[in-house]
Design an enzyme around this catalytic site. Structure first.
Site, PDB file in Angstrom:
ATOM      1  CG  ASP A  48      -1.665  -1.287   1.429  1.00  0.00           C
ATOM      2  OD1 ASP A  48      -2.099  -1.875   0.427  1.00  0.00           O
ATOM      3  OD2 ASP A  48      -1.809  -1.714   2.584  1.00  0.00           O
ATOM      4  CD  GLU A  81      -9.198  -2.443  -1.062  1.00  0.00           C
ATOM      5  OE1 GLU A  81      -9.540  -2.406   0.118  1.00  0.00           O
ATOM      6  OE2 GLU A  81      -8.485  -3.338  -1.530  1.00  0.00           O
TER       7      GLU A  81
END
Length: 451
Positions: free
Chosen positions: A36, A212
């Site tokens: 991420d 997301e």
């Protein structure tokens, strides 16, 4: 970041390392798991704020699921050499977070008001939820981009979800994007700690499949909202554009396709650095059989004349120059022959040891681009290799019929050896390097470097 259901939580054994300097291609961090990545440019240096995957264990957490307890930050001035500045926030230092949840998922960081604001999600105990926990988003602040960061004592009011992405527009207005099965946006107050407006859902995004990980950036008056989306079975990176940071947005396409090796997740950030745009993302390079342990990558990104994004094809070589005097990990190749050449882990039980190149038939080759030889003349080349039969490797520059700059005769020994050979013809500057096996005697190579 949430996977399948972001209401599942796990425990794990802490994974600790000390701050150090790293030198890598893709993945850019090879001594721990990272995912991420939120990349930012501060004071002419690139900082990457990833989440930190660790392994759960029997009796402590849910084995086989995502597990994170803290955050590191990494920085580089050349996108090749990365410094690990160590832990900047951990779950047991956040007053409002459940320190048993191990759910410190995708973070981000921005600079404003002479301070750095680090946004992160964490789980809280929530008796109103049937899962017993829910996600909130908090802020930690620092006077430097590498910390120490001090978490606020409470999460941001009226924000529930994960994957926070702060964005500061050219007029100084700050926004916060986050996800909770949909993507939300709200303006931030000037203190960067509170919402200035009510959250709104961004419309016109995909309605089917998980969505997301928002990341917003602006280029030439176009606002790009990028995000992972599961259309089929794994996440691919997509984007929408607008002339306003709050929309309305128009879907435009795919930035990166689904993983060909079925890594279920991806997560992105996009920056411009020294007049080149880059895509940071993750893959399970160091954990090919368990996609809950990911590793951060970076590749160049380009735009079409109309402002749309050209699809990025993942590479092992990544970006940046590699100095000839460094250990050149040729297994992070730019090109490889169709036959007789392959890549494998040096130690399948310790993937952090990295990879090796295997050349096993005559004329098998591997190419590694963008090696900087500078102007200082190199006289020798060291090769870490092993071969039970011995083998002969030519080192060429730029193309298959390019000049031969060294001939490496690998001895017939079972174990790994570092052997040195003379440089036959030195050429200064930046070159692509090709290693070619001259016979049918198998040779395994770890790294090479010039002296």
């Amino acid at each position: 970041m949430h996977k399948y259901s972001f209401y599942l939580f796990i425990l794990s054994i802490p994974f600790m390392i000390t701050a150090n300097d790293l030198s890598a291609q893709n993945p850019i961090i090879t001594d721990q798991f990272t995912a991420d990545p939120s990349a930012r440019v501060f004071d002419g240096r690139v900082y990457v704020y990833p989440s930190h995957d660790i392994l759960a264990a029997e009796g402590r957490g849910r084995v086989g699921w995502f597990c994170m307890e803290d955050y590191h930050v990494f920085s580089s001035s050349n996108l090749t050499d990365w410094t690990d500045h160590g832990v900047i926030v951990s779950q047991n230092k956040v007053q409002w977070a459940d320190s048993t949840a191990y759910s410190m998922w995708a973070p981000d960081c921005v600079f404003k008001n002479d301070r750095y604001y680090f946004y992160f999600p964490a789980a809280v105990i929530d008796t109103t939820s049937r899962w017993g926990r829910s996600f909130r988003i908090g802020v930690a602040t620092s006077e430097t981009p590498y910390g120490p960061f001090i978490p606020e004592t409470e999460p941001i009011e009226n924000v529930r979800g994960i994957d926070p992405n702060p964005f500061i527009d050219k007029d100084g207005q700050a926004y916060l994007y986050w996800s909770a099965r949909k993507i939300f946006v709200a303006k931030l107050k000037d203190d960067m700690l509170e919402l200035a407006t009510e959250p709104v859902v961004i419309d016109n995004l995909p309605q089917e499949g998980l969505i997301e990980g928002p990341y917003m950036f602006e280029r030439k008056g176009i606002y790009y909202l990028t995000f992972p989306h599961v259309e089929d079975s794994t996440e691919r990176l997509e984007y929408a554009i607008s002339d306003n940071p709050m929309g309305p947005f128009e879907m435009k396409g795919v930035i990166m396709d689904e993983s060909p090796t079925y890594c279920w997740t991806n997560h992105q950030s996009i920056i411009e650095y020294e007049n080149q745009w880059y895509l940071f993302y993750h893959h399970n390079d160091l954990s090919p059989h368990f996609d809950k342990n990911r590793s951060v990558r970076v590749d160049s990104l380009f735009f079409n004349e109309d402002g749309t994004i050209k699809k990025v094809i993942p590479t092992l070589r990544g970006v940046g120059l590699t100095k000839a005097s460094q250990k050149i990990q040729i297994d992070r190749y730019s090109r490889i022959s169709n036959k007789g050449a392959s890549i494998a882990f040096i130690d399948s039980l310790n993937t952090f040891a990295g990879w090796k190149t295997i050349l096993e038939s005559a004329n098998a080759w591997i190419q590694y681009n963008s090696v900087d030889f500078g102007s200082k003349k190199f006289k020798f080349i060291d090769v870490k290799a092993r071969s039970e039969t011995g083998g002969s490797i030519e080192l060429r520059l730029n193309k298959m019929n390019g000049p031969v700059i060294a001939l490496a005769e690998i001895p017939d020994e079972i174990g790994w050896n570092i052997v040195s050979f003379p440089v036959l013809k030195f050429q200064p500057g930046i070159h692509n390097l090709i290693l070619l096996l001259k016979d049918n005697k198998q040779v395994e190579l770890d790294w090479i470097n010039f002296k």
